[in-house]
Design a protein around this motif. Structure first.
Motif, PDB file in Angstrom:
ATOM      1  N   ARG A 163     -15.515   2.847 -20.103  1.00 20.31           N
ATOM      2  CA  ARG A 163     -14.785   3.580 -21.133  1.00 20.31           C
ATOM      3  C   ARG A 163     -13.973   4.674 -20.485  1.00 20.31           C
ATOM      4  N   LYS A 164     -12.877   5.035 -21.098  1.00 19.21           N
ATOM      5  CA  LYS A 164     -12.127   6.237 -20.724  1.00 19.21           C
ATOM      6  C   LYS A 164     -11.738   6.268 -19.248  1.00 19.21           C
TER       7      LYS A 164
ATOM      8  N   SER B  79     -11.338  -6.055 -27.314  1.00 20.29           N
ATOM      9  CA  SER B  79     -12.325  -5.940 -26.246  1.00 20.29           C
ATOM     10  C   SER B  79     -13.557  -6.755 -26.607  1.00 20.29           C
TER      11      SER B  79
ATOM     12  N   THR C 125     -17.165  -1.413 -29.358  1.00 22.48           N
ATOM     13  CA  THR C 125     -16.642  -0.054 -29.215  1.00 22.48           C
ATOM     14  C   THR C 125     -15.321  -0.015 -28.470  1.00 22.48           C
TER      15      THR C 125
ATOM     16  N   LYS D 247     -14.332  -1.007 -25.542  1.00 23.52           N
ATOM     17  CA  LYS D 247     -14.327  -0.610 -24.135  1.00 23.52           C
ATOM     18  C   LYS D 247     -13.400  -1.535 -23.385  1.00 23.52           C
TER      19      LYS D 247
END
Lengths: 413, 497
Positions: free
Chosen positions: A266-267, A341, A345, A347
């Motif tokens: 993530r991120k 994805s 969530t 990701k």
């Protein structure tokens, strides 16, 4: 719509369970790739003893599996490739016949059947023995269909004394009858997960079998789930991803082994994810020589903003360097982009499927260890009891040695 | 799910078998809280409706039927009535079907020939019929467990006869034998003869033999007779030393959790004061059987079925004598169990103190080794321990990674995890050599031979042939052991002629 997934043996069914859980989480209009329109999965589960598949049915939504596609034997195949391959001595074993019937019914339900994906281990009796038998029979029945085998190689420090023989005999059959072979190594997966987890104070970090299975199934889903770039303009996916993968990554019939590297974070920016992926990769062999890759497919998922195409050049440079792509291939990297994805969530994830020469290590190890045992004549009476005599072994040694030779050749040129 | 049938022969066999059934019931009762007759229970027990005089068998079906009454899948054979009568008077009498008992009155007089030739011929039909009935009631029979001693007359003689019979009539079903070997000062004088004559049958007809030794000398005991290695008596002594109150049947205030020692029958049907002196040792042997079959009965991440044990551990047909060891012996009631305990469990399993026969596997050559783990242990723990132990154990060069790992999620009663190692190790040839020496000492003088040759069909050649067969087994193990320091031979290089 175009493929059937066949899970053989304990390993195959455990990985299959995680794959279906991931697939069923993404309930969208491309579900028809994996599910028939009556809601049941296009899956055939085979095992020679009932416990594992029963656990699978308990944990997964059991309504999704068709009754007739679950084929169970009673006694197990005793980690013996020969017993799995030839069935029991008195031919009372109907597992293989029932599986072929169930598979045929499943292909008749497909709109445009293109091929089968078989998930199995290389070292068990059912996974390797029954798996290789099914591969051979499917090739006979459907000569034009693709066969993608997903196999899991055992730990090198031993899961079973018979594992070397089983791997050898199974790999020889796969080389002959499968079109593409995605391979995972238990050692590699475990080391990767150990590095990723931090050890609790005063103890050792633990990797559960579940975690390993989950990792392998995420990597598989990364490669096999529908991709936007391969979906026609109508927006309905044909499920051609596995066969496109084979067409892209296996340029020559002698080199069919596909290595999959999957990172999901993530991120992070796309460049960082690519860096992570290549960090986990083992780039040099024991003598310090760089491995090479013949051809690669890079799949990115979870890109709602569409920022990935701008990074393609940078990532391609990185892949070319770390994977050491061969000079004679002008377009070694093929990029696939999927907007959605794998996880709920969103990701982003990057999966790199590559025809990587680190498979030589695995093959060489299997050949060496089996050769030692074969020379000492150990365990051979168990294989001969079920109809697998010296010829099978000699042929298998030859096949696998040929594969090693052709990989070494393709690296040099 | 596959079923197994236990055939217990002779006094020793029946006593161990009795402990086995008690412990099996204890295990199932602690796990199966709802009383449903599922596959796990059906592997050793039948669910019957006792309203009929011939109790009607209730099949597993979808595994949701309640248990009505359980009958063990067992055949009890003894040529004198004492032990079996005690069992049938005791609290477990309801578990055994009276039709599964075969008894006679006079016993076999510690004579292999009487057990094998005389009683064998007399009871062949009956034994065959009883076993066939038990086998027909099984949905899918996978193996026979034969438990007997090697030193007596019934156990060794009739036990090996039954093994022959099973080999003839059911060639595809695996035969596991738990044989109790006599040691140096066994009180039966003709035990070497009985053992060697029975060994030949075991070598030819059994798929797998788990030798167990009862008595032994005491290393750190108060009465030191001969200083040597340890076996069951010492294992029991070790457990009792850790908690002396356990031996006196009082509630333990010590550190050892009550009821967790593998030598205890706590929680079983047989109450404390009824326990007999050999029961602790028999419990250990019974626990070995339970743990070996645990992966076949309960679910786990890495299943090891019984046929996998034979296939993986027997590289050559005759070398099927497997050394077993079990850890931990007891569990500490201290809740904060650090991970060192787990590693300690693995190390202990390979020390000579924990083996069930007098042997030191660490100094001999391993041909293959199986680790059957139960309970909360992860795959990476097993891997780590294997890598750690690999350097201190010597494996034969062509099987350097000859490990078979099995992981069952269900822990044994009273312990969070346990480990059973089953190894094919060349150290067994020391035990067999001792046996052969004692045999030769008597045979040279032809002492007691006339008792054997008096029996019909018993020839003097049986003795010499059995001795030959034992010698060849010992020689095979010795030849392999000579390779203990051999590196792998390098492949021959092509020569220029």
């Amino acid at each position: 719509m175009s493929g059937v997934v066949l899970q053989v043996g304990q390993c195959g069914n455990q990985i299959g369970q995680h794959v279906w859980e991931t697939v069923l989480k993404n309930n969208d209009r491309n579900n028809h790739v994996f599910c028939h329109f009556d809601g049941k999965l296009r899956s055939v589960n085979v095992d020679s003893e009932p416990k594992v598949v029963r656990t699978l049915l308990k944990n997964c939504k059991s309504g999704k599996f068709r009754e007739g596609n679950i084929i169970l034997g009673k006694r197990g195949k005793g980690s013996n490739w020969a017993l799995g391959y030839s069935g029991s001595i008195d031919n009372s074993d109907v597992v293989i016949q029932d599986t072929m019937d169930a598979h045929r019914r499943e292909t008749e339900r497909c709109d445009s059947y293109s091929g089968t994906i078989i998930i199995h281990s290389l070292s068990g009796g059912t996974g390797s023995g029954v798996g290789s038998r099914l591969c051979e029979l499917l090739r006979d029945e459907y000569p034009l269909a693709y066969q993608l085998s997903v196999c899991v190689a055992p730990h090198s420090t031993g899961e079973s004394p018979l594992q070397h023989y089983n791997c050898l005999l199974c790999l020889a059959r796969l080389q002959r009858y499968a079109d593409g072979i995605i391979w995972f190594d238990n050692d590699e997966v475990m080391n990767r997960l150990l590095k990723a987890t931090r050890a609790p104070p005063g103890g050792f970090s633990n990797v559960t079998l579940n975690a390993m299975n989950h990792h392998i199934s995420s990597a598989l889903c990364g490669v096999l789930c529908p991709i936007d770039s391969l979906t026609p303009k109508t927006g309905v996916s044909l499920g051609m991803e596995p066969w496109e993968l084979i067409r892209s990554v296996c340029p020559m019939p002698a080199n069919k082994f596909i290595h999959v590297n999957h990172v999901s974070e993530r991120k992070s920016s796309w460049i960082d994810i690519a860096k992570n992926a290549t960090n986990f990769l083992q780039q040099r062999n024991q003598d310090g020589q760089h491995y090479t890759s013949l051809s690669n497919v890079i799949v990115s998922r979870g890109d709602p903003t569409g920022s990935f195409p701008s990074h393609i050049n940078a990532i391609e440079e990185r892949i070319k360097k770390c994977y050491n792509t061969v000079s004679w291939n002008p377009y070694p990297c093929d990029f696939w982009i999927g907007k959605r994805s794998l996880s709920k969530t969103d990701k982003p994830s990057l999966t790199i499927a590559s025809n990587y020469s680190s498979v030589i290590d695995l093959l060489q190890r299997v050949v060496n260890r089996s050769q030692e045992m074969y020379n000492a004549g150990a365990y051979l009476h168990w294989y001969q009891k079920y109809g697998c005599d010296k010829e099978y072994f000699e042929c298998a040694f030859e096949s696998v040695n040929n594969v090693i030779a052709s990989y070494q050749e393709s690296i040099l040129s | 799910m596959t079923q197994s049938i236990v055939v217990q022969v002779g006094q020793c066999g029946n006593q161990i078998g009795f402990r086995f059934w008690d412990l099996a019931l204890r295990e199932h009762s602690s796990l199966n809280k709802t009383g449903l007759y599922d596959d796990a229970v059906s592997s050793f027990f039948r669910n019957v409706d006792t309203r009929y005089s011939d109790p009607a068998d209730i099949p597993v079906g979808h595994g949701l039927g309640k248990i009505k009454d359980l009958k063990a899948r067992a055949v009890l054979i003894d040529m004198e009535e004492g032990v079996v009568n005690e069992i049938m008077k005791g609290p477990l009498r309801g578990v055994f079907d009276y039709k599964q008992l075969i008894t006679d009155v006079s016993g076999a007089g510690n004579n292999w020939a009487i057990g094998h030739k005389m009683y064998g011929a007399k009871y062949k039909e009956e034994i065959s019929e009883t076993i066939r009935r038990a086998a027909e009631l099984c949905d899918c029979l996978q193996c026979f467990f034969v438990i007997h001693s090697m030193g007596g007359g019934t156990g060794s003689g009739l036990g090996s006869f039954v093994l022959n019979l099973l080999h003839e009539e059911y060639p595809d079903i695996y035969r596991f034998v738990m044989a109790v070997y006599p040691s140096h000062e066994d009180d039966v004088i003709t035990s070497p003869y009985n053992s060697v004559l029975a060994m030949r049958q075991l070598t030819d007809n059994a798929d797998c033999v788990l030798p167990v030794e009862n008595q032994c000398e005491n290393i750190h005991g108060k009465t030191q007779i001969f200083g040597e290695m340890q076996a069951l008596v010492d294992i029991v002594n070790k457990i009792n030393q850790a908690n002396p109150k356990l031996a006196e049947r009082k509630s333990s205030r010590g550190h050892v959790k009550a009821g967790s020692a593998i030598s205890t029958g706590d929680g079983g049907i047989v109450k404390g004061k009824d326990e007999k002196p050999f029961d602790s040792m028999n419990n250990i042997a019974a626990n070995v059987l339970l743990n070996m079959t645990s992966s076949a009965r309960f679910e786990g991440s890495l299943n090891v079925d019984l046929n996998e044990i034979t296939m993986n551990l027997v590289p050559f047909p005759k070398m099927h004598y497997l050394v077993t060891s079990q850890t931990p012996l007891y569990s500490v009631s201290d809740v904060h169990i650090p991970p060192r305990r787990l590693d300690q469990m693995f190390s202990d399993a390979f020390s000579k103190d924990h083996q069930l026969i007098k042997a030191d596997p660490k100094h001999s050559l391993y041909l293959a080794c199986a680790l059957m783990v139960r309970g909360k242990v992860e795959v990476s723990d097993i891997r780590r321990n294997i890598e750690r132990l690999q350097s201190s154990l010597k494996f034969i060069h062509w099987n350097r990674d000859g490990w078979k790992t099995g992981l069952c999620n269900v822990a044994p009663v009273g312990q969070p995890y346990s480990l059973l190692t089953i190894a094919n190790n060349t150290c067994v040839h020391h035990t067999f050599s001792g046996l052969r020496d004692r045999f030769v000492k008597l045979y040279k003088r032809k002492a007691h031979i006339h008792h054997y040759t008096h029996v019909d069909n018993m020839e003097i050649e049986d003795f010499s042939e059995s001795l030959e067969s034992l010698t060849s087994v010992i020689k095979e193990y010795e030849t392999l052991e000579k390779q203990i320091n051999n590196p792998a031979p390098s492949l021959p290089r092509l020569q220029v002629i």
